[in-house]
Design a protein around this motif. Structure first.
Motif, short mmCIF file in Angstrom:
data_model
loop_
_atom_site.label_atom_id
_atom_site.label_comp_id
_atom_site.label_asym_id
_atom_site.label_seq_id
_atom_site.Cartn_x
_atom_site.Cartn_y
_atom_site.Cartn_z
N LEU A 69 5.59 -0.97 0.92
CA LEU A 69 6.52 -0.04 1.54
C LEU A 69 7.62 0.39 0.58
O LEU A 69 8.09 1.54 0.62
N ALA A 70 8.05 -0.52 -0.29
CA ALA A 70 9.09 -0.18 -1.26
C ALA A 70 8.62 0.89 -2.24
O ALA A 70 9.42 1.65 -2.78
N ARG A 71 7.29 0.95 -2.46
CA ARG A 71 6.74 1.95 -3.37
C ARG A 71 6.35 3.24 -2.66
O ARG A 71 5.79 4.15 -3.28
N THR A 72 6.62 3.31 -1.36
CA THR A 72 6.15 4.44 -0.56
C THR A 72 7.33 5.21 0.02
O THR A 72 7.92 4.79 1.03
N PRO A 73 7.72 6.33 -0.59
CA PRO A 73 8.88 7.08 -0.08
C PRO A 73 8.58 7.91 1.16
O PRO A 73 9.48 8.26 1.89
N GLN A 74 7.27 8.24 1.40
CA GLN A 74 6.96 9.12 2.52
C GLN A 74 6.95 8.34 3.83
O GLN A 74 6.19 7.38 3.98
N PRO A 75 7.75 8.76 4.83
CA PRO A 75 7.77 8.06 6.13
C PRO A 75 6.41 8.04 6.82
O PRO A 75 6.06 7.05 7.46
N SER A 76 5.64 9.12 6.68
CA SER A 76 4.34 9.16 7.35
C SER A 76 3.38 8.12 6.77
O SER A 76 2.66 7.44 7.51
N ARG A 77 3.39 7.98 5.46
CA ARG A 77 2.53 6.98 4.81
C ARG A 77 3.01 5.56 5.14
O ARG A 77 2.20 4.65 5.38
N ALA A 78 4.33 5.38 5.17
CA ALA A 78 4.88 4.06 5.51
C ALA A 78 4.50 3.66 6.93
O ALA A 78 4.18 2.48 7.19
N LEU A 79 4.51 4.60 7.87
CA LEU A 79 4.12 4.30 9.25
C LEU A 79 2.68 3.82 9.30
O LEU A 79 2.35 2.85 10.01
N TRP A 80 1.81 4.47 8.54
CA TRP A 80 0.40 4.05 8.52
C TRP A 80 0.25 2.63 7.96
O TRP A 80 -0.48 1.81 8.54
N ASP A 90 3.87 13.21 17.10
CA ASP A 90 4.85 13.96 16.32
C ASP A 90 4.32 14.11 14.91
O ASP A 90 3.33 13.48 14.53
N PRO A 91 4.96 14.95 14.07
CA PRO A 91 4.46 15.17 12.70
C PRO A 91 4.37 13.89 11.86
O PRO A 91 3.45 13.75 11.05
N VAL A 151 3.40 6.95 17.73
CA VAL A 151 4.72 7.56 17.79
C VAL A 151 5.46 7.28 16.48
O VAL A 151 5.69 6.12 16.14
N GLY A 152 5.81 8.34 15.74
CA GLY A 152 6.54 8.16 14.48
C GLY A 152 8.01 8.45 14.59
O GLY A 152 8.81 8.03 13.75
N GLU A 153 8.40 9.20 15.62
CA GLU A 153 9.80 9.57 15.82
C GLU A 153 10.15 9.39 17.30
O GLU A 153 9.27 9.39 18.15
#
Length: 711
Positions: free
Chosen positions: A68-79, A102-103, A8-10
């Motif tokens: 995480l600080a270098r990762t702006p994409q929420p999807s990549r951060a979740l992974w 979710d996306p 679940v991402g959202e």
């Protein structure tokens, strides 16, 4: 038993639907795990139905926090957050079904599927339900072959190595693009060679050139920025890629408050794109042309600096526009089907005055013709018209209509404007901006079209969106503005050009004739500091020179100040001005009074009126100050100082100075004694009122709008 792991991402939108689905999964023999930014309490799940694993919002591991600080994409951060959790890793290795709810969760499930290739991976609870049911009923089919499983695991290793390499390369690039490196001769030579290296993929070359350009500008090396861009652009084959690179670089420099070093190249590249599309896709050509015009006439080079490339070298600056086929299509005269009719002899002239700019300069004109029995006056400010107001905010629509010859935008303008044209004998449009451009999209029939151009328009794209073959008369407020505008707008010199007139602004100067306070003798006044072009710091420099010998001199700043949010270059000027004021205001050397309604009353306390601008068309405030009896001191406006006409041909020669030293010397001489100061002021007031007062100027307007009228 089927083991299901749901990511679940959202926050789920339909929690009740999710709960029902998970109960069905359980009833079909599934063991369910849920992981993400949720918890069991929010989901309302019975622990017997599913085990919920909430990911911590702030990870403890410092290495993970840095990643995480270098990762702006929420999807990549979740992974990254999920895979750092041992519970998630265990669940993934034994999972039969991996579900992205979710996306945002899709990337995480995809990564998990590479590590557990025997599992079914799906997106959405509905797809998961079909797989769980098929497994429960024994009708499920294996979705991946052993070779694909091996490929997936190899892919993990390759992506990991690539990611590490890219991360290392980025860190190396950051170090190699440090300001100290870019300022060195060796560093500059290296990057010029690097961006032009043969064999680089175009995407990589464009991205690298962009970063080197921007960092070079930030390091104070505009020459290196230009050289690296030229080297890279020479190797970029695609016109669109080249235009995108150059326009992106130019836009970023403008955001920094700089005049882009690659502005001509960026404009030329976008115009080349417009020319390429002109025959096959004219609407697309219009979009590129509009983009080029917005870059060429951006506010930073022309309004937010103390100089303008358009004023300094107009032919060179406009050369890309002149060479463009799309721009020539834009400027093609359409003419009018019938000539303007003569004024009616059997009824009052129907005069429509229209604007979508500052209406301040229309006050006396409107009053004069509202009271004239031979005129029936209507006034329309487009901002007050619910149909016209939105149309004024679409210059791209005007460009498209002129390039393609037809457009839905043009149809809407015609529908709105035609009734006004049918009523009016004469349409007077003040300011050559949107209202003027919209007017000339429509054949005016036999209505006479008169327009007035002030100053700012000449440095904008607006005159280039006006079909002057449909304009009968064009009014300027000064000779130098007329001469400059003819240089930059070729349509004003052709066979179908309108008649050009010079008529000063309409001003009631007699209301400024009020007695001066003797203390005003040592007070300098500057009215209006809301634009960089007013250059109040020049007047402050004059004040410093005066106070170095006599601290009785002070400066009164009248009117609103700069808006530092307008652009970075305005903010920088405001910062320098604020430092000046912080130095001088505490001692009373400078006073700011902001906007005032009764300017003539304030001018009673001003003994010297200053025009410190770099550019003016007329400068009403200066003339009003002179009419009040203040001694005028006019900087020889630099934008026009090298021209045959300018401040020196508009005003008496002794009013005009070139430098702060000359200004200070004139002020000292004029204020040396009270009788000298009053005599100088009286002379200036007499010159102003007999030359520019409305009682004089209105005859010029009558001759323009009511030809042959005696009154």
């Amino acid at each position: 038993m089927t083991k299901v792991l749901i990511v679940v991402g959202e926050r789920p939108q339909q929690v009740s639907v999710l709960r029902d689905a998970l109960r069905r999964f359980r009833d079909q023999g599934a063991s369910i795990g849920v992981v993400g930014d949720v918890d069991a309490e929010n989901l309302g799940l019975d622990p017997a139905v599913a085990e919920v694993r909430t990911l911590p919002a702030e990870p403890v591991d410092p290495k993970l926090r840095r990643a995480l600080a270098r990762t702006p994409q929420p999807s990549r951060a979740l992974w990254l957050r999920a895979w750092a959790d041992p519970w998630v890793r265990r669940r993934t290795r034994t999972a039969d079904v991996l579900v992205a709810l979710d996306p945002t969760a899709v990337h995480t499930v995809w990564e998990m599927a590479q590590r557990q290739p025997r599992a079914d991976a799906c997106n959405g609870i509905g797809a998961a339900g079909r797989i769980v049911r098929a497994r429960h009923e024994g009708t499920h089919r294996v979705t991946r072959r052993p070779a694909e499983q091996l490929s997936a695991r190899a892919g993990i290793a390759v992506r990991g190595a690539r990611r590490a390499a890219v991360t290392g390369a980025r860190e190396s690039l950051e170090a190699a693009m440090a300001p100290a490196v870019l300022r060195s001769r060796v560093g500059g030579r290296f990057w010029r060679s690097a961006v032009a290296a043969p064999g680089l993929p175009e995407r990589v070359r464009v991205a690298l050139a962009y970063r080197v350009h921007l960092r070079s500008v930030q390091a104070g090396r505009p020459g290196l920025a230009a050289a690296t861009t030229a080297a890279a652009a020479g190797r970029v084959g695609g016109r669109k890629s080249r235009a995108d690179l150059l326009t992106r670089e130019a836009a970023d420099e403008l955001a920094l408050g700089h005049v882009p070093v690659c502005l001509p190249e960026a404009v030329a590249a976008e115009l080349a794109l417009a020319d390429e599309f002109l025959a096959r896709q004219p609407a697309r050509a219009a979009k590129s042309l509009h983009k080029a015009l917005r870059l060429l006439f951006h506010r930073v080079p022309h309004f937010d600096q103390l100089s303008s490339p358009l004023a300094e070298r107009p032919a060179e600056f406009l050369a890309p526009l002149r060479a463009s086929a799309a721009a020539r299509a834009l400027a093609t005269p359409r003419g009018r089907a019938t000539a303007a009719a003569r004024p009616p002899a059997d009824r009052p002239l129907r005069l429509l005055v229209m604007t979508n700019g500052n209406a301040h300069f229309l006050r006396e004109i409107r009053q004069r013709y509202a009271e004239a029995p031979e005129v029936e006056l209507r006034y329309l400010h487009l901002a007050d018209d619910e149909v016209a107001a939105p149309l004024t905010h679409n210059p791209g629509g005007i460009v498209e209509h002129l390039v393609t010859g037809r457009s839905e935008y043009g149809n809407r303008v015609e529908e709105w404007l035609r009734p006004h044209l049918d009523w009016a004998d004469t349409l007077f449009v003040d300011w050559c901006v949107a209202a003027a451009g919209m007017t000339t999209l429509v054949d005016p029939g036999n209505t006479r079209i008169v327009m007035r151009l002030h100053s700012f328009e000449a440095f904008s794209f607006w005159p280039h969106l006006i079909d002057f073959s449909r304009v009968d008369d064009l009014v300027f407020v000064s000779d130098h503005l007329r001469d400059f505008t003819r240089q930059v707008v070729p349509a004003l010199t052709g066979e179908q050009a309108p008649a050009l007139h010079v008529i000063p602004n309409a001003m009631d100067l007699r209301s400024f004739d009020r007695p001066k306070d003797p203390a005003a003798r040592f007070t300098l006044g500057l009215i209006g500091t809301s634009t960089v072009a007013k250059d109040p710091r020049w007047t402050i420099e004059v004040l410093r020179r005066l106070r170095a010998e006599d601290d009785r001199y002070r400066l009164l700043l009248i009117g609103g100040g700069l808006d530092p949010t307008a652009s970075e270059s305005v903010r920088q000027y405001q910062q320098a001005l604020s430092a000046d004021l912080a130095e001088l205001e505490p001692s009373g050397a400078v006073t700011r009074i902001g906007h005032v309604d009764d300017v003539p009353e304030v001018l009673r306390g001003v003994g010297v009126i200053v025009s410190s601008s770099v550019r003016e068309s007329f400068h009403c405030a200066l003339v009003e100050g002179a009419a009040s009896g203040a001694v005028p001191v006019v900087r020889d406006w630099p934008f026009f100082a090298r021209s045959a006409t300018g401040a020196r041909t508009l005003f008496p020669a002794d009013w005009v100075v070139e430098t702060p030293e000359e200004a200070a010397a004139r002020i000292r001489a004029a204020t040396a004694r009270e009788d000298v100061w009053r005599a100088e002021g009286a002379s200036a007031a007499a010159t102003a009122t007999k030359t520019w007062d409305w009682s004089v100027v209105r005859h010029d307007f009558d001759e323009l709008l009511l030809p042959g009228h005696q009154g």
